[in-house]
Design an enzyme around this catalytic site. Structure first.
Site, PDB file in Angstrom:
ATOM      1  N   CYS A  89      17.652 -18.707  -0.561  1.00 37.48           N
ATOM      2  CA  CYS A  89      17.175 -17.545   0.185  1.00 37.48           C
ATOM      3  C   CYS A  89      17.955 -16.275  -0.178  1.00 37.48           C
ATOM      4  O   CYS A  89      17.907 -15.824  -1.317  1.00 37.48           O
ATOM      5  CB  CYS A  89      17.243 -17.852   1.680  1.00 37.48           C
ATOM      6  SG  CYS A  89      16.326 -16.723   2.743  1.00 37.48           S
ATOM      7  N   HIS A  90      18.694 -15.681   0.765  1.00 34.43           N
ATOM      8  CA  HIS A  90      19.487 -14.485   0.496  1.00 34.43           C
ATOM      9  C   HIS A  90      20.861 -14.811  -0.094  1.00 34.43           C
ATOM     10  O   HIS A  90      21.607 -13.896  -0.441  1.00 34.43           O
ATOM     11  CB  HIS A  90      19.687 -13.682   1.793  1.00 34.43           C
ATOM     12  CG  HIS A  90      18.476 -12.927   2.246  1.00 34.43           C
ATOM     13  ND1 HIS A  90      17.364 -13.549   2.754  1.00 34.43           N
ATOM     14  CD2 HIS A  90      18.197 -11.593   2.260  1.00 34.43           C
ATOM     15  CE1 HIS A  90      16.455 -12.643   3.078  1.00 34.43           C
ATOM     16  NE2 HIS A  90      16.927 -11.458   2.788  1.00 34.43           N
TER      17      HIS A  90
ATOM     18  N   CYS B 277      19.396 -38.912  21.194  1.00 30.68           N
ATOM     19  CA  CYS B 277      19.521 -38.010  22.337  1.00 30.68           C
ATOM     20  C   CYS B 277      18.599 -38.422  23.485  1.00 30.68           C
ATOM     21  O   CYS B 277      18.728 -39.504  24.033  1.00 30.68           O
ATOM     22  CB  CYS B 277      19.254 -36.577  21.872  1.00 30.68           C
ATOM     23  SG  CYS B 277      19.799 -35.293  23.021  1.00 30.68           S
ATOM     24  N   HIS B 278      17.623 -37.585  23.852  1.00 32.34           N
ATOM     25  CA  HIS B 278      16.677 -37.912  24.917  1.00 32.34           C
ATOM     26  C   HIS B 278      15.504 -38.761  24.413  1.00 32.34           C
ATOM     27  O   HIS B 278      14.660 -39.175  25.210  1.00 32.34           O
ATOM     28  CB  HIS B 278      16.126 -36.630  25.553  1.00 32.34           C
ATOM     29  CG  HIS B 278      17.084 -35.941  26.472  1.00 32.34           C
ATOM     30  ND1 HIS B 278      18.234 -35.325  26.018  1.00 32.34           N
ATOM     31  CD2 HIS B 278      17.071 -35.765  27.821  1.00 32.34           C
ATOM     32  CE1 HIS B 278      18.874 -34.792  27.040  1.00 32.34           C
ATOM     33  NE2 HIS B 278      18.201 -35.043  28.147  1.00 32.34           N
TER      34      HIS B 278
END
Length: 386
Positions: A118-119, A311-312
């Protein structure tokens, strides 16, 4: 031989462009040091969520806080095998930092692989590394690269990657699967056992990292990965949530990237997939109430296929009744669901702990991705060797 690479960070680097290669490479067995000029180990860099939203340029919002694990002032280039430069807004000012420019030049002088996205290519241009080299980037970086003498390669899509000598350049985080694979190969790595079909069970406001990091890490290994969501089709998107640990009694939440689905949930043939991945976040709360989701999870678990849930996500496993007699961890707030489902609770201390019990891999939260992904790789028979 174990490999060690450096990740060059800065405030408001793009969220995915830092964390996806950072955790994917660790999952493959690579040691990754993340540093930022003026900051020390344990300090954080703020990140940014960049994405197209129908305007003339991308939008930006706050991302996760990225914790550095090394100190910039203590770097010895000779101890590293390669360098990765994320994009975002950080490279705009890092390219003006002489210590950064000299560091990058040392990697180049040693002919070590440098992968920039990208940049990030602004730093390559400032270090005078792109002259007479084929190079791509996010399109607005084009004028700087041409002025620096690069042979510009137009990114027909934002997943474009270009390799020229020791330089690997990519347009955006959409390029990660090829970007990471090319970097692994440049480090002398080889991938075996990767002809696997993997399904991701998605939903609105799933955790941003917990879908994208394993999704692209598995794609980079050469797996075919599909993402589906009930009542949505291929090409539609799920909004995600950024869950972070910022000193409050529970995690904070911010809007994340919009995640594009690759297939339709309706009419899905689960038998064509080798494994199932369930991200966490808030989506599992309501996905656990969907009968078709429950049937899908039961089919994978009862068939003995690898299931990796983080996680959940374990709320769905609990609702599906597939945890009885299993050893399992999850985000601590999900302990009640896991225990009531008849599982043996494994305390996630520290929070990056992950466990495998038979065909089931469970993790507590996104800091555990390296172990989460590597344990799933082991069940699938996928190996990265150097």
């Amino acid at each position: 031989m174990a490999k060690r690479i450096l990740l060059l960070c800065g405030d408001y680097m793009e969220d995915y462009e830092a964390m996806v290669p950072f955790q994917a490479l660790q999952a493959y067995g690579v040691s990754v040091d993340a540093v930022c000029p003026g900051k020390k180990v344990g300090e954080v860099c703020r990140t940014a969520v960049h994405q197209g939203s129908g305007h003339q340029t991308y939008s930006e919002s706050r991302g996760h806080n990225f914790t550095l694990n090394s100190t910039f002032g203590e770097i010895e280039v000779s101890s590293y095998d390669g360098l990765i430069i994320p994009g975002g807004r950080a490279p705009e000012y890092l390219a003006m930092d002489d210590s950064v420019v000299k560091l990058v030049q040392k990697f180049s002088d040693s002919a070590k692989p440098i992968a920039s996205v990208c940049h990030g290519q602004l730093i390559l241009a400032a270090a005078n590394l792109v002259k007479d080299r084929k190079c791509t980037a996010y399109p607005p970086v084009k004028p700087a690269l041409i002025a620096a003498g690069a042979h510009w390669v137009e990114p027909e899509t934002m997943s474009k990657c270009v390799s020229d000598g020791n330089l690997i350049t990519a347009a955006t985080y959409e390029s990660h699967p090829e970007f990471i694979r090319l970097f692994v190969e440049a480090l002398g790595g080889s991938i075996t056992g990767s002809n696997k079909q993997i399904l991701f069970l998605c939903g609105d406001y799933m955790e941003d990292y917990e879908v994208m990091v394993p999704f692209q890490a598995l794609q980079a290994l050469g797996c075919h990965v599909d993402a589906v969501c009930p009542k949505k089709g291929a090409g539609e998107k799920c909004p995600t949530a950024i869950h972070d640990f910022e000193g409050d009694q529970t995690y904070s939440e911010k809007p994340g990237h919009d995640f594009p689905l690759t297939a339709s949930f309706e009419g899905l043939d689960a038998s064509s997939y080798d494994a199932l991945v369930i991200p966490g976040g808030r989506a599992p709360e309501y996905l656990a109430l969907d009968g078709d989701v429950i049937s899908l999870v039961k089919e994978f678990m009862n068939g003995g296929k690898p299931v990796a849930s983080i996680c959940h996500g374990q709320q769905i496993l609990s609702a599906a009744g597939v945890l009885k007699g299993k050893k399992c961890t999850a985000y601590p707030a999900v302990k009640l669901n896991v225990v009531l489902a008849g599982a043996t609770w494994l305390e996630p201390d520290p929070i990056d702990r992950c466990f495998t019990d038979g065909n089931l891999v469970t993790g507590a939260a996104w800091p555990g991705h390296p172990e989460f992904i590597s344990q799933l790789m082991a069940l699938l028979g996928i190996k990265v060797s150097f």
